[in-house]
Design a protein around this motif. Structure first.
Motif, PDB file in Angstrom:
ATOM      1  N   CYS A  90       0.830  -1.198   0.000  1.00  0.00           N
ATOM      2  CA  CYS A  90       0.000   0.000   0.000  1.00  0.00           C
ATOM      3  C   CYS A  90       0.870   1.254   0.000  1.00  0.00           C
ATOM      4  O   CYS A  90       0.612   2.199  -0.748  1.00  0.00           O
ATOM      5  CB  CYS A  90      -0.933  -0.009   1.208  1.00  0.00           C
ATOM      6  N   GLU A 123       2.409   1.680  -3.494  1.00  0.00           N
ATOM      7  CA  GLU A 123       1.475   1.974  -4.579  1.00  0.00           C
ATOM      8  C   GLU A 123       0.787   3.320  -4.433  1.00  0.00           C
ATOM      9  O   GLU A 123       0.505   3.985  -5.423  1.00  0.00           O
ATOM     10  CB  GLU A 123       0.409   0.880  -4.672  1.00  0.00           C
ATOM     11  N   GLN A 124       0.507   3.723  -3.223  1.00  0.00           N
ATOM     12  CA  GLN A 124      -0.229   4.969  -3.005  1.00  0.00           C
ATOM     13  C   GLN A 124       0.751   6.112  -2.811  1.00  0.00           C
ATOM     14  O   GLN A 124       1.753   5.981  -2.145  1.00  0.00           O
ATOM     15  CB  GLN A 124      -1.125   4.868  -1.765  1.00  0.00           C
ATOM     16  N   PRO A 173      -3.365  -0.376  -8.666  1.00  0.00           N
ATOM     17  CA  PRO A 173      -3.431   1.079  -8.912  1.00  0.00           C
ATOM     18  C   PRO A 173      -3.362   1.381 -10.401  1.00  0.00           C
ATOM     19  O   PRO A 173      -2.856   0.584 -11.191  1.00  0.00           O
ATOM     20  CB  PRO A 173      -2.198   1.609  -8.181  1.00  0.00           C
ATOM     21  N   TYR A 233      -1.668   3.574 -13.080  1.00  0.00           N
ATOM     22  CA  TYR A 233      -0.488   4.404 -13.253  1.00  0.00           C
ATOM     23  C   TYR A 233      -0.643   5.275 -14.495  1.00  0.00           C
ATOM     24  O   TYR A 233      -1.241   4.859 -15.492  1.00  0.00           O
ATOM     25  CB  TYR A 233       0.768   3.542 -13.408  1.00  0.00           C
TER      26      TYR A 233
END
Length: 174
Positions: free
Chosen positions: A48, A51-52, A141, A143
């Protein structure tokens, strides 16, 4: 850091969690087994975070890691309290830089206790450095892929080349 009015920060109640108040020798003594016990939740949290771009998105995963750590130490206290206290006291007092080497006998007793009671085997050397694929239930996610222009070489085989300054150009243009 400058914030704008559009950014909503989490409240204190959202951030409040029971802390793991332990000293360095205790955490070092339990690190291998703790990493194995909370591996999935820790991998979720780290995934997390990677990715965030916003750390507020990973507050719940961080709380789960802390809760897993607290649960592990409760189980350890319940089943292997004496073996663990001997092991971390040995690490604390046997050397000035908290080495494992002087404490291999107490480590083996502790490892057997954890294996018998918590069913956690001490991971092999280098286990945490291995590449692993983490299967997550979180959505992937999106991108933003940036397209860069590709420039073609301006020189064709038919054009005459200027004489090279240092070596043969034909070596690189083939």
């Amino acid at each position: 850091m400058v914030q704008t009015e559009s950014i909503v920060l989490p409240s204190v109640d959202e951030l409040n969690v029971n802390e793991v108040n332990l000293t360095y020798p205790v955490l070092k003594a339990a690190a291998f087994h703790l990493g194995k016990y909370c591996e999935f939740k820790n991998n979720e949290f780290m995934l997390c975070k990677c990715e965030q771009s916003d750390p507020r998105e990973c507050i719940e995963e961080g709380k789960l890691v802390t809760a897993c750590t607290l649960d592990f130490f409760k189980q350890l206290k319940k089943h292997c309290k004496d073996e663990f206290s001997q092991y971390y006291n040995c690490i604390d007092k046997a050397s000035f830089n908290y080495r494992f080497n002087p404490c291999r006998k107490t480590q083996s007793v502790f490892d057997k206790c954890v294996l018998n009671n918590l069913n956690i085997e001490r991971p092999m050397f280098g286990y945490y450095a291995q590449v692993k694929v983490h299967d997550s239930s979180r959505p992937k996610p999106k991108y933003n892929i940036i397209e860069f222009p590709v420039y073609a070489a301006p020189v064709s085989r038919d054009e005459p080349l200027l004489p090279p300054k240092y070596n043969s150009r034909r070596l690189w243009s083939q």
